[in-house]
Design an enzyme around this catalytic site. Structure first.
Site, PDB file in Angstrom:
ATOM      1  N   PHE A   1     -16.732  -4.128  -8.456  1.00 17.70           N
ATOM      2  CA  PHE A   1     -18.154  -4.128  -8.127  1.00 17.70           C
ATOM      3  C   PHE A   1     -18.853  -3.232  -9.129  1.00 17.70           C
ATOM      4  CE2 PHE A   1     -21.686  -2.281  -5.429  1.00 17.70           C
ATOM      5  CZ  PHE A   1     -22.473  -3.425  -5.444  1.00 17.70           C
TER       6      PHE A   1
ATOM      7  N   ASP B   1       0.851  -1.200   0.000  1.00 17.66           N
ATOM      8  CA  ASP B   1       0.000   0.000   0.000  1.00 17.66           C
ATOM      9  C   ASP B   1       0.883   1.245   0.000  1.00 17.66           C
ATOM     10  OD1 ASP B   1      -2.405  -1.396  -0.104  1.00 17.66           O
ATOM     11  OD2 ASP B   1      -2.463  -1.671   2.061  1.00 17.66           O
TER      12      ASP B   1
ATOM     13  N   GLN C   1      -8.701  -1.101  11.082  1.00 18.05           N
ATOM     14  CA  GLN C   1      -9.135  -2.499  11.078  1.00 18.05           C
ATOM     15  C   GLN C   1      -9.920  -2.803  12.354  1.00 18.05           C
ATOM     16  OE1 GLN C   1      -9.090  -4.280   8.560  1.00 18.05           O
ATOM     17  NE2 GLN C   1      -7.181  -4.200   7.377  1.00 18.05           N
TER      18      GLN C   1
ATOM     19  N   GLY D   1      -0.171  -5.646   5.918  1.00 18.18           N
ATOM     20  CA  GLY D   1       0.429  -4.436   5.363  1.00 18.18           C
ATOM     21  C   GLY D   1       1.159  -3.651   6.424  1.00 18.18           C
TER      22      GLY D   1
ATOM     23  N   ASP E   1      -5.917  -6.631  -5.829  1.00 18.50           N
ATOM     24  CA  ASP E   1      -7.070  -6.391  -4.949  1.00 18.50           C
ATOM     25  C   ASP E   1      -7.796  -5.120  -5.371  1.00 18.50           C
ATOM     26  OD1 ASP E   1      -8.804  -6.572  -2.793  1.00 18.50           O
ATOM     27  OD2 ASP E   1      -7.416  -5.616  -1.392  1.00 18.50           O
ATOM     28  N   LEU E   2      -8.538  -5.228  -6.488  1.00 18.30           N
ATOM     29  CA  LEU E   2      -9.255  -4.054  -6.997  1.00 18.30           C
ATOM     30  C   LEU E   2     -10.738  -4.119  -6.646  1.00 18.30           C
ATOM     31  CD1 LEU E   2      -7.476  -3.710 -10.476  1.00 18.30           C
ATOM     32  CD2 LEU E   2      -6.879  -2.653  -8.289  1.00 18.30           C
ATOM     33  N   LYS E   3     -11.158  -5.187  -6.008  1.00 16.24           N
ATOM     34  CA  LYS E   3     -12.531  -5.332  -5.489  1.00 16.24           C
ATOM     35  C   LYS E   3     -13.574  -4.846  -6.499  1.00 16.24           C
ATOM     36  CE  LYS E   3     -11.185  -4.769  -0.627  1.00 16.24           C
ATOM     37  NZ  LYS E   3      -9.781  -4.301  -0.768  1.00 16.24           N
TER      38      LYS E   3
END
Ligand code: C5P
Length: 255
Positions: free
Chosen positions: A85, A32, A205, A225, A81-83
Protein backbone atom coordinates in the site's frame (compact mmCIF):
# COMPACT_ATOMS: atom_id res chain seq x y z
CA UNK A 1 -1.55 -16.45 -14.14
CA UNK A 2 0.20 -19.70 -13.28
CA UNK A 3 -2.01 -22.66 -12.43
CA UNK A 4 -5.33 -20.86 -12.58
CA UNK A 5 -8.01 -20.48 -15.15
CA UNK A 6 -9.73 -17.21 -14.41
CA UNK A 7 -13.06 -16.54 -16.09
CA UNK A 8 -14.80 -13.22 -16.10
CA UNK A 9 -18.53 -13.67 -16.30
CA UNK A 10 -21.51 -14.09 -14.04
CA UNK A 11 -22.47 -17.68 -14.87
CA UNK A 12 -22.55 -20.41 -12.29
CA UNK A 13 -19.18 -22.12 -12.75
CA UNK A 14 -19.02 -25.68 -14.06
CA UNK A 15 -17.96 -28.07 -11.30
CA UNK A 16 -14.68 -28.93 -13.04
CA UNK A 17 -13.49 -25.31 -12.74
CA UNK A 18 -14.62 -24.97 -9.14
CA UNK A 19 -12.91 -28.23 -8.23
CA UNK A 20 -9.77 -27.99 -10.31
CA UNK A 21 -7.61 -26.74 -7.43
CA UNK A 22 -5.90 -29.76 -5.83
CA UNK A 23 -7.01 -30.61 -2.30
CA UNK A 24 -3.47 -30.12 -1.00
CA UNK A 25 -3.55 -26.53 -2.34
CA UNK A 26 -6.87 -25.56 -0.79
CA UNK A 27 -5.31 -24.74 2.58
CA UNK A 28 -2.69 -22.02 2.38
CA UNK A 29 -0.73 -22.52 5.58
CA UNK A 30 0.36 -19.18 7.06
CA UNK A 31 4.03 -19.52 7.99
CA UNK A 32 3.85 -16.84 10.69
CA UNK A 33 7.19 -17.56 12.32
CA UNK A 34 10.15 -15.35 13.18
CA UNK A 35 12.70 -18.04 12.44
CA UNK A 36 13.11 -19.11 8.80
CA UNK A 37 14.52 -22.49 9.91
CA UNK A 38 11.37 -23.11 11.94
CA UNK A 39 9.20 -22.13 8.98
CA UNK A 40 11.11 -24.43 6.64
CA UNK A 41 10.82 -27.19 9.26
CA UNK A 42 7.02 -26.85 8.95
CA UNK A 43 7.24 -26.95 5.16
CA UNK A 44 9.18 -30.23 5.39
CA UNK A 45 6.86 -31.65 8.00
CA UNK A 46 3.81 -30.95 5.84
CA UNK A 47 5.48 -32.19 2.64
CA UNK A 48 2.83 -33.25 0.14
CA UNK A 49 -0.10 -32.74 2.53
CA UNK A 50 -0.01 -28.99 2.03
CA UNK A 51 1.54 -27.53 -1.08
CA UNK A 52 0.62 -23.86 -0.64
CA UNK A 53 2.30 -21.63 1.94
CA UNK A 54 1.80 -18.01 2.90
CA UNK A 55 4.84 -15.90 3.62
CA UNK A 56 3.75 -12.77 5.43
CA UNK A 57 5.41 -9.71 6.88
CA UNK A 58 7.01 -11.48 9.83
CA UNK A 59 8.69 -14.32 7.94
CA UNK A 60 9.62 -12.23 4.91
CA UNK A 61 11.35 -9.59 6.99
CA UNK A 62 13.14 -12.37 8.88
CA UNK A 63 14.20 -14.52 5.94
CA UNK A 64 13.77 -12.42 2.78
CA UNK A 65 13.94 -14.15 -0.61
CA UNK A 66 15.97 -17.21 0.44
CA UNK A 67 13.05 -18.44 2.52
CA UNK A 68 10.63 -18.02 -0.40
CA UNK A 69 13.06 -19.71 -2.77
CA UNK A 70 13.52 -22.64 -0.37
CA UNK A 71 9.75 -23.19 -0.22
CA UNK A 72 9.21 -23.08 -3.99
CA UNK A 73 12.32 -25.22 -4.61
CA UNK A 74 10.44 -28.10 -2.97
CA UNK A 75 7.66 -27.79 -5.56
CA UNK A 76 5.33 -25.73 -3.37
CA UNK A 77 3.35 -22.61 -4.17
CA UNK A 78 3.81 -19.36 -2.25
CA UNK A 79 1.35 -16.60 -1.46
CA UNK A 80 3.48 -13.58 -0.64
CA UNK A 81 1.29 -11.56 1.69
CA UNK A 82 3.05 -8.20 1.98
CA UNK A 83 -0.14 -6.16 1.43
CA UNK A 84 1.56 -3.42 -0.56
CA UNK A 85 0.00 0.00 0.00
CA UNK A 86 1.82 3.10 -1.25
CA UNK A 87 1.73 5.62 -4.08
CA UNK A 88 1.09 3.92 -7.44
CA UNK A 89 4.65 4.24 -8.78
CA UNK A 90 6.12 2.69 -5.63
CA UNK A 91 3.63 -0.18 -5.68
CA UNK A 92 4.36 -0.79 -9.37
CA UNK A 93 8.11 -0.95 -8.70
CA UNK A 94 7.60 -3.20 -5.68
CA UNK A 95 5.39 -5.63 -7.61
CA UNK A 96 8.08 -5.79 -10.32
CA UNK A 97 10.47 -7.06 -7.64
CA UNK A 98 8.26 -10.12 -7.05
CA UNK A 99 9.13 -11.76 -10.35
CA UNK A 100 11.56 -14.67 -10.79
CA UNK A 101 10.92 -16.18 -7.37
CA UNK A 102 8.04 -18.48 -8.28
CA UNK A 103 5.50 -16.44 -6.32
CA UNK A 104 1.99 -17.66 -7.21
CA UNK A 105 -0.09 -15.09 -5.35
CA UNK A 106 0.69 -11.63 -3.95
CA UNK A 107 -1.42 -9.13 -2.02
CA UNK A 108 -1.94 -5.39 -2.37
CA UNK A 109 -4.58 -2.89 -1.40
CA UNK A 110 -5.53 0.62 -2.26
CA UNK A 111 -7.61 2.79 -4.54
CA UNK A 112 -7.98 2.57 -8.31
CA UNK A 113 -4.59 4.09 -9.34
CA UNK A 114 -2.74 1.87 -6.86
CA UNK A 115 -4.54 -1.25 -8.05
CA UNK A 116 -4.00 -0.32 -11.70
CA UNK A 117 -0.26 0.16 -11.06
CA UNK A 118 -0.01 -3.25 -9.39
CA UNK A 119 -1.94 -4.91 -12.21
CA UNK A 120 0.39 -3.34 -14.78
CA UNK A 121 3.39 -4.98 -13.12
CA UNK A 122 1.93 -8.31 -12.05
CA UNK A 123 2.84 -10.43 -15.10
CA UNK A 124 1.85 -14.02 -14.38
CA UNK A 125 1.62 -13.53 -10.61
CA UNK A 126 -1.92 -13.87 -9.27
CA UNK A 127 -2.72 -10.51 -7.74
CA UNK A 128 -5.11 -10.43 -4.78
CA UNK A 129 -6.64 -7.24 -3.42
CA UNK A 130 -7.16 -7.18 0.32
CA UNK A 131 -10.73 -5.96 0.92
CA UNK A 132 -11.23 -5.53 4.69
CA UNK A 133 -8.95 -7.35 7.15
CA UNK A 134 -10.63 -10.32 8.81
CA UNK A 135 -9.53 -8.91 12.18
CA UNK A 136 -11.92 -5.95 11.64
CA UNK A 137 -15.53 -5.83 12.71
CA UNK A 138 -17.97 -2.97 12.14
CA UNK A 139 -16.84 -1.22 15.32
CA UNK A 140 -13.20 -1.26 14.16
CA UNK A 141 -14.31 0.15 10.81
CA UNK A 142 -16.28 2.98 12.46
CA UNK A 143 -13.21 3.91 14.52
CA UNK A 144 -11.33 4.33 11.22
CA UNK A 145 -14.05 6.58 9.85
CA UNK A 146 -15.59 3.89 7.67
CA UNK A 147 -19.33 3.65 8.15
CA UNK A 148 -21.81 1.01 7.04
CA UNK A 149 -21.83 -2.77 6.99
CA UNK A 150 -18.50 -4.55 6.46
CA UNK A 151 -20.05 -6.61 3.65
CA UNK A 152 -20.86 -3.43 1.68
CA UNK A 153 -17.27 -2.19 1.81
CA UNK A 154 -15.91 -5.64 0.97
CA UNK A 155 -18.35 -5.86 -1.96
CA UNK A 156 -17.41 -2.44 -3.30
CA UNK A 157 -13.67 -3.07 -2.99
CA UNK A 158 -13.92 -6.55 -4.51
CA UNK A 159 -15.92 -5.31 -7.49
CA UNK A 160 -13.33 -2.58 -8.14
CA UNK A 161 -10.44 -5.00 -7.79
CA UNK A 162 -11.89 -7.51 -10.24
CA UNK A 163 -12.90 -4.81 -12.73
CA UNK A 164 -9.38 -3.35 -12.63
CA UNK A 165 -7.74 -6.69 -13.40
CA UNK A 166 -6.89 -8.30 -10.07
CA UNK A 167 -7.07 -12.09 -10.14
CA UNK A 168 -8.91 -12.26 -6.87
CA UNK A 169 -9.54 -10.86 -3.43
CA UNK A 170 -8.82 -11.60 0.19
CA UNK A 171 -11.96 -11.36 2.30
CA UNK A 172 -13.64 -13.23 5.10
CA UNK A 173 -15.59 -16.38 4.36
CA UNK A 174 -18.70 -14.55 5.55
CA UNK A 175 -18.68 -12.29 2.49
CA UNK A 176 -17.83 -14.81 -0.22
CA UNK A 177 -21.37 -15.93 -1.07
CA UNK A 178 -22.38 -12.29 -1.64
CA UNK A 179 -19.33 -11.70 -3.84
CA UNK A 180 -20.05 -14.82 -5.90
CA UNK A 181 -23.65 -13.68 -6.38
CA UNK A 182 -22.46 -10.25 -7.48
CA UNK A 183 -19.28 -11.04 -9.42
CA UNK A 184 -19.60 -14.68 -10.46
CA UNK A 185 -16.93 -17.35 -10.47
CA UNK A 186 -14.20 -15.63 -12.44
CA UNK A 187 -12.07 -14.48 -9.54
CA UNK A 188 -10.19 -16.18 -6.72
CA UNK A 189 -11.64 -15.83 -3.23
CA UNK A 190 -8.97 -16.37 -0.59
CA UNK A 191 -10.28 -16.37 2.96
CA UNK A 192 -8.33 -16.04 6.22
CA UNK A 193 -10.14 -16.07 9.57
CA UNK A 194 -10.75 -19.82 9.33
CA UNK A 195 -11.43 -21.51 12.62
CA UNK A 196 -12.38 -25.16 13.11
CA UNK A 197 -15.73 -25.46 14.92
CA UNK A 198 -14.08 -26.20 18.29
CA UNK A 199 -11.42 -23.44 18.04
CA UNK A 200 -13.49 -20.30 17.58
CA UNK A 201 -12.81 -17.02 19.36
CA UNK A 202 -10.10 -15.88 21.72
CA UNK A 203 -7.72 -14.20 19.28
CA UNK A 204 -7.53 -11.19 16.96
CA UNK A 205 -9.67 -12.62 14.14
CA UNK A 206 -13.26 -11.30 14.12
CA UNK A 207 -15.02 -12.39 10.93
CA UNK A 208 -14.47 -16.12 11.20
CA UNK A 209 -15.95 -19.27 9.66
CA UNK A 210 -15.29 -23.01 9.68
CA UNK A 211 -13.44 -24.58 6.74
CA UNK A 212 -16.63 -26.28 5.52
CA UNK A 213 -18.65 -23.07 5.68
CA UNK A 214 -15.96 -21.14 3.81
CA UNK A 215 -15.93 -23.64 0.94
CA UNK A 216 -19.73 -23.89 0.92
CA UNK A 217 -19.87 -20.11 0.57
CA UNK A 218 -17.59 -20.25 -2.47
CA UNK A 219 -14.04 -19.76 -1.17
CA UNK A 220 -11.21 -21.14 -3.32
CA UNK A 221 -8.33 -21.16 -0.82
CA UNK A 222 -8.42 -21.00 2.98
CA UNK A 223 -5.56 -19.23 4.75
CA UNK A 224 -5.00 -21.01 8.04
CA UNK A 225 -2.21 -20.30 10.51
CA UNK A 226 -2.54 -20.62 14.26
CA UNK A 227 -5.25 -23.30 14.37
CA UNK A 228 -2.71 -25.61 12.69
CA UNK A 229 0.53 -24.29 14.19
CA UNK A 230 -0.81 -24.54 17.77
CA UNK A 231 -2.72 -27.80 17.36
CA UNK A 232 -1.71 -30.72 19.57
CA UNK A 233 -1.55 -32.87 16.42
CA UNK A 234 -1.28 -30.58 13.37
CA UNK A 235 -1.19 -33.42 10.83
CA UNK A 236 -4.37 -34.97 12.22
CA UNK A 237 -6.08 -31.57 12.18
CA UNK A 238 -5.03 -31.02 8.56
CA UNK A 239 -6.58 -34.38 7.63
CA UNK A 240 -9.83 -33.40 9.34
CA UNK A 241 -9.91 -29.99 7.65
CA UNK A 242 -9.13 -31.45 4.23
CA UNK A 243 -11.92 -34.01 4.64
CA UNK A 244 -14.28 -31.18 5.58
CA UNK A 245 -13.16 -29.26 2.50
CA UNK A 246 -13.62 -32.30 0.22
CA UNK A 247 -17.15 -32.89 1.52
CA UNK A 248 -18.08 -29.22 1.07
CA UNK A 249 -16.62 -29.20 -2.47
CA UNK A 250 -18.59 -32.30 -3.35
CA UNK A 251 -21.80 -30.67 -2.11
CA UNK A 252 -20.95 -27.43 -3.88
CA UNK A 253 -20.46 -29.20 -7.21
CA UNK A 254 -24.02 -30.55 -7.16
CA UNK A 255 -26.70 -28.38 -8.68
O1 C5P B 1 -3.36 -17.57 12.44
P1 C5P B 1 -4.47 -17.22 11.50
O2 C5P B 1 -5.21 -18.43 10.94
O3 C5P B 1 -5.41 -16.19 12.06
O4 C5P B 1 -3.71 -16.59 10.25
C1 C5P B 1 -4.30 -15.75 9.35
C2 C5P B 1 -3.25 -15.21 8.43
O5 C5P B 1 -3.92 -14.54 7.39
C3 C5P B 1 -2.28 -14.21 9.04
O6 C5P B 1 -1.01 -14.50 8.51
C4 C5P B 1 -2.74 -12.86 8.55
O7 C5P B 1 -1.68 -12.00 8.25
C5 C5P B 1 -3.44 -13.23 7.25
N1 C5P B 1 -4.50 -12.34 6.79
C6 C5P B 1 -5.63 -12.07 7.53
N2 C5P B 1 -6.59 -11.21 7.04
C7 C5P B 1 -6.44 -10.66 5.82
C8 C5P B 1 -5.30 -10.96 5.07
C9 C5P B 1 -4.34 -11.81 5.58
O8 C5P B 1 -5.79 -12.60 8.63
N3 C5P B 1 -7.39 -9.89 5.32
Amino acid sequence: MKGYKVRMNNDTPPARIVNKIALNERIIFALDFADPAQALGWVERLDGRIRFFKVGLQLFTAGWWPVVDAITARGNKVMLDLKFFDIPETVLRAVEQLHNHGVSLATIHGNDPIIRAAVAAKGDIGLLAVTVLTSFDEDDMRKMGLNGPVADLVGMRARKAVELGCDGVVCSALEVAGLRADLGAGFLAVTPGIRPADRSGGDDQRRIATPGAAIANGADHLVIGRPISTAADPLALIDIIQQEIAVALERRSKP
